[in-house]
Design a protein around this motif. Structure first.
Motif, PDB file in Angstrom:
ATOM      1  N   ASN A 180      15.428   6.417  24.800  1.00  0.00           N
ATOM      2  CA  ASN A 180      14.552   7.573  24.695  1.00  0.00           C
ATOM      3  C   ASN A 180      14.136   8.145  26.041  1.00  0.00           C
ATOM      4  N   LEU A 181      14.835   7.752  27.108  1.00  0.00           N
ATOM      5  CA  LEU A 181      14.572   8.279  28.444  1.00  0.00           C
ATOM      6  C   LEU A 181      15.777   9.073  28.942  1.00  0.00           C
ATOM      7  N   PRO A 182      15.585  10.023  29.847  1.00  0.00           N
ATOM      8  CA  PRO A 182      16.704  10.832  30.357  1.00  0.00           C
ATOM      9  C   PRO A 182      17.751   9.981  31.082  1.00  0.00           C
ATOM     10  N   SER A 183      18.918  10.543  31.252  1.00  0.00           N
ATOM     11  CA  SER A 183      20.015   9.820  31.895  1.00  0.00           C
ATOM     12  C   SER A 183      19.758   9.574  33.377  1.00  0.00           C
ATOM     13  N   TRP A 184      18.780  10.269  33.972  1.00  0.00           N
ATOM     14  CA  TRP A 184      18.474  10.045  35.380  1.00  0.00           C
ATOM     15  C   TRP A 184      17.430   8.949  35.588  1.00  0.00           C
ATOM     16  N   VAL A 185      17.159   8.196  34.515  1.00  0.00           N
ATOM     17  CA  VAL A 185      16.275   7.021  34.616  1.00  0.00           C
ATOM     18  C   VAL A 185      17.121   5.762  34.504  1.00  0.00           C
ATOM     19  N   ILE A 186      17.071   4.922  35.512  1.00  0.00           N
ATOM     20  CA  ILE A 186      17.781   3.641  35.508  1.00  0.00           C
ATOM     21  C   ILE A 186      16.760   2.543  35.231  1.00  0.00           C
ATOM     22  N   TYR A 187      16.988   1.764  34.205  1.00  0.00           N
ATOM     23  CA  TYR A 187      16.056   0.720  33.803  1.00  0.00           C
ATOM     24  C   TYR A 187      16.637  -0.638  34.184  1.00  0.00           C
ATOM     25  N   HIS A 188      16.024  -1.282  35.159  1.00  0.00           N
ATOM     26  CA  HIS A 188      16.467  -2.605  35.597  1.00  0.00           C
ATOM     27  C   HIS A 188      15.804  -3.668  34.738  1.00  0.00           C
ATOM     28  N   ILE A 189      16.607  -4.518  34.114  1.00  0.00           N
ATOM     29  CA  ILE A 189      16.099  -5.573  33.232  1.00  0.00           C
ATOM     30  C   ILE A 189      16.445  -6.928  33.830  1.00  0.00           C
ATOM     31  N   ALA A 190      15.478  -7.832  33.833  1.00  0.00           N
ATOM     32  CA  ALA A 190      15.700  -9.169  34.404  1.00  0.00           C
ATOM     33  C   ALA A 190      15.109 -10.224  33.487  1.00  0.00           C
ATOM     34  N   ILE A 191      15.718 -10.371  32.303  1.00  0.00           N
ATOM     35  CA  ILE A 191      15.258 -11.393  31.362  1.00  0.00           C
ATOM     36  C   ILE A 191      15.479 -12.757  31.993  1.00  0.00           C
ATOM     37  N   THR A 192      14.447 -13.570  32.068  1.00  0.00           N
ATOM     38  CA  THR A 192      14.581 -14.844  32.778  1.00  0.00           C
ATOM     39  C   THR A 192      14.413 -16.073  31.896  1.00  0.00           C
ATOM     40  N   ASN A 193      13.773 -15.938  30.738  1.00  0.00           N
ATOM     41  CA  ASN A 193      13.544 -17.138  29.934  1.00  0.00           C
ATOM     42  C   ASN A 193      14.807 -17.615  29.236  1.00  0.00           C
ATOM     43  N   GLN A 194      15.887 -16.830  29.296  1.00  0.00           N
ATOM     44  CA  GLN A 194      17.177 -17.247  28.760  1.00  0.00           C
ATOM     45  C   GLN A 194      18.220 -17.350  29.871  1.00  0.00           C
ATOM     46  N   ALA A 195      17.733 -17.400  31.118  1.00  0.00           N
ATOM     47  CA  ALA A 195      18.601 -17.524  32.295  1.00  0.00           C
ATOM     48  C   ALA A 195      19.618 -16.390  32.371  1.00  0.00           C
ATOM     49  N   LYS A 196      19.228 -15.212  31.972  1.00  0.00           N
ATOM     50  CA  LYS A 196      20.125 -14.063  32.058  1.00  0.00           C
ATOM     51  C   LYS A 196      19.928 -13.372  33.393  1.00  0.00           C
ATOM     52  N   TYR A 197      21.045 -12.904  33.963  1.00  0.00           N
ATOM     53  CA  TYR A 197      20.960 -12.242  35.249  1.00  0.00           C
ATOM     54  C   TYR A 197      20.549 -10.785  35.065  1.00  0.00           C
ATOM     55  N   PRO A 198      20.095 -10.126  36.086  1.00  0.00           N
ATOM     56  CA  PRO A 198      19.673  -8.726  35.954  1.00  0.00           C
ATOM     57  C   PRO A 198      20.814  -7.821  35.501  1.00  0.00           C
ATOM     58  N   TYR A 199      20.452  -6.798  34.735  1.00  0.00           N
ATOM     59  CA  TYR A 199      21.421  -5.778  34.350  1.00  0.00           C
ATOM     60  C   TYR A 199      20.692  -4.439  34.274  1.00  0.00           C
ATOM     61  N   LEU A 200      21.450  -3.374  34.101  1.00  0.00           N
ATOM     62  CA  LEU A 200      20.904  -2.031  34.083  1.00  0.00           C
ATOM     63  C   LEU A 200      21.065  -1.411  32.705  1.00  0.00           C
ATOM     64  N   LEU A 201      20.103  -0.558  32.345  1.00  0.00           N
ATOM     65  CA  LEU A 201      20.200   0.229  31.126  1.00  0.00           C
ATOM     66  C   LEU A 201      20.084   1.708  31.488  1.00  0.00           C
ATOM     67  N   ILE A 202      21.006   2.504  30.978  1.00  0.00           N
ATOM     68  CA  ILE A 202      20.958   3.952  31.136  1.00  0.00           C
ATOM     69  C   ILE A 202      21.221   4.558  29.766  1.00  0.00           C
ATOM     70  N   ASN A 203      20.240   5.291  29.238  1.00  0.00           N
ATOM     71  CA  ASN A 203      20.324   5.813  27.876  1.00  0.00           C
ATOM     72  C   ASN A 203      20.602   4.714  26.858  1.00  0.00           C
ATOM     73  N   GLY A 204      20.065   3.534  27.110  1.00  0.00           N
ATOM     74  CA  GLY A 204      20.210   2.425  26.175  1.00  0.00           C
ATOM     75  C   GLY A 204      21.484   1.628  26.317  1.00  0.00           C
ATOM     76  N   LYS A 205      22.389   2.057  27.205  1.00  0.00           N
ATOM     77  CA  LYS A 205      23.659   1.365  27.378  1.00  0.00           C
ATOM     78  C   LYS A 205      23.606   0.447  28.592  1.00  0.00           C
ATOM     79  N   LYS A 206      24.104  -0.762  28.414  1.00  0.00           N
ATOM     80  CA  LYS A 206      24.097  -1.745  29.490  1.00  0.00           C
ATOM     81  C   LYS A 206      25.198  -1.415  30.488  1.00  0.00           C
ATOM     82  N   GLU A 207      24.838  -1.468  31.755  1.00  0.00           N
ATOM     83  CA  GLU A 207      25.780  -1.157  32.840  1.00  0.00           C
ATOM     84  C   GLU A 207      25.846  -2.320  33.805  1.00  0.00           C
ATOM     85  N   GLU A 208      27.042  -2.690  34.220  1.00  0.00           N
ATOM     86  CA  GLU A 208      27.196  -3.747  35.211  1.00  0.00           C
ATOM     87  C   GLU A 208      26.813  -3.215  36.591  1.00  0.00           C
ATOM     88  N   GLN A 209      27.076  -1.957  36.834  1.00  0.00           N
ATOM     89  CA  GLN A 209      26.675  -1.313  38.069  1.00  0.00           C
ATOM     90  C   GLN A 209      26.432   0.166  37.769  1.00  0.00           C
TER      91      GLN A 209
END
Length: 291
Positions: free
Chosen positions: A257-286
Motif C-alpha cells: 500500500n506504499l508507492p514504488s519509490w518507498v523501499i522497506y527494509h525488513i530484518a526479521i531476527t527471531n527466525q534468523a532471517k537475513y535482511p531483505y527489501l520490499l517494494i510494492n509488497g514484493k521481496k527483492e534481493e537487491q
C-alpha cells in the motif's frame, strides 16, 4: 554557591528534558532510544539475538554493498558506512534496544509529490498511516490516539499513534507507532530533506537518517500518565512484541500500500532471517535497476 545551585540544576534539567521529549509514549523495542524497564520481556531477550551478532551485522553490510545506488535515497556509500559502523559496534556490552522484527523505510519521493520538505513530511506521514490501517483490515479495528504532552517551561508536544483492537489485541490493547506526522501532531517524526542525487543530478525528498523510520506494532503492557513537578504532564505507553503475530505479512501488506519509490527494509531476527527489501509488497534481493 547555594544561589548558583538551583539555577544550574534547572538549566541541566532543561537540557535533559529537551532530549527526552521525543517518543516518550513509545517505550517499546521498535524504538531504539526507548527507556524500557529492565524487567520487561523485550529487554530481557535483547542480548543474544541475531540482530546483536557480528554475523547479522556482516550480512547487513553485505546487503548494503550488493544494493544498487538508488536515486533520491540515502547515498550508496553512506549506507555501507552505517552498516559497517554497526558491525564495528557489535562487541558492545550494552546493545541498543532493538526489535526482533526490525524494519525501516527509505524513500526517494519525486519533487512533484510535494511543494517543499514540510509538505513532503506530512504527505509521507499520511501515506504510512493509511498503509498501516489498510494492512490491518478487515481483521482489526483501528483508531487514532492524539493528545498533548506538557514539558518543563511550558513546552508542549502532540504525539500521534494508532490503537488497535482484534486478534492478539483484544480490548484495544495494541499500539502502532511510526513516522506518521500531521501538520499539528508528531512533527518530530519522519523529517524529510531535499537532496541532489549525484547519479542522475536530480533532487528528491528523503529521510535524512538511515534506519530511524521504523513501524512498530506492540502489545501494550502498561499505560499511564505521569505528572512531574518540573517535567509536566505526560502520557506513557510501554509495550512488547506480540508472540504469534505474523509480522512479515504485516510488513508485506504495508509495502503493498506504499508507492514504488518507498523501499522497506525488513530484518526479521527471531527466525534468523537475513535482511531483505520490499517494494510494492514484493521481496527483492537487491534494489531494482530502475531505482
Amino acid at each position: 554557591m547555594k544561589h548558583i545551585a538551583l539555577p544550574a540544576i534547572i538549566a541541566i534539567y532543561f537540557v535533559i528534558s529537551g532530549c527526552t521529549a521525543y517518543r516518550p509514549y513509545a517505550q517499546n523495542p521498535f524504538n531504539p532510544t526507548a527507556k524500557i524497564p529492565k524487567t520487561t520481556t523485550s529487554t530481557k531477550n535483547n542480548t543474544g539475538k541475531v540482530s546483536d551478532s557480528t554475523a547479522f551485522r556482516a550480512t547487513s553490510l553485505g546487503l548494503a554493498a550488493a544494493s544498487r545506488p538508488t536515486p533520491g535515497a540515502i547515498p550508496h556509500g553512506a549506507e555501507i558506512g552505517i552498516a559497517a559502523a554497526l558491525l564495528l559496534g557489535s562487541g558492545s556490552t550494552k546493545p541498543a534496544v532493538m526489535a526482533h522484527h526490525a524494519n525501516y523505510l527509505i524513500i526517494q519521493m519525486p519533487l512533484s509529490e510535494a511543494e517543499n520538505e514540510k509538505a513532503a513530511q506530512i504527505k509521507m506521514g499520511a501515506l504510512v498511516e493509511g498503509a498501516v490501517i489498510k494492512s490491518l483490515q478487515p481483521a482489526y479495528q483501528t483508531k487514532i490516539e492524539e493528545y498533548d504532552d506538557h514539558y518543563a517551561f511550558g513546552r508542549v508536544s502532540r504525539p500521534r499513534w494508532i490503537r488497535v483492537n482484534g486478534p492478539y489485541c483484544e480490548n484495544w490493547s495494541c499500539q502502532v507507532h511510526g513516522p506518521m506526522p500531521t501538520a499539528n501532531a508528531l512533527q518530530w517524526e519522519g523529517e524529510i530533506e531535499k537532496i541532489k542525487e549525484p547519479i542522475d543530478g536530480n533532487y528528491y525528498y528523503r529521510y535524512p537518517v538511515l534506519s530511524k523510520q521504523t513501524i512498530g506494532l506492540v502489545k501494550i503492557t502498561k499505560e499511564y500518565d505521569d505528572d512531574g513537578f518540573l517535567a509536566g504532564s505526560r502520557h506513557f505507553v510501554q509495550g512488547e512484541e506480540i508472540l504469534g503475530f505474523d509480522y512479515e505479512q504485516f510488513y508485506q501488506r504495508i509495502s503493498e500500500n506504499l508507492p514504488s519509490w518507498v523501499i522497506y527494509h525488513i530484518a526479521i531476527t527471531n527466525q534468523a532471517k537475513y535482511p531483505y527489501l520490499l517494494i510494492n509488497g514484493k521481496k527483492e534481493e537487491q534494489r531494482p535497476k530502475n531505482l
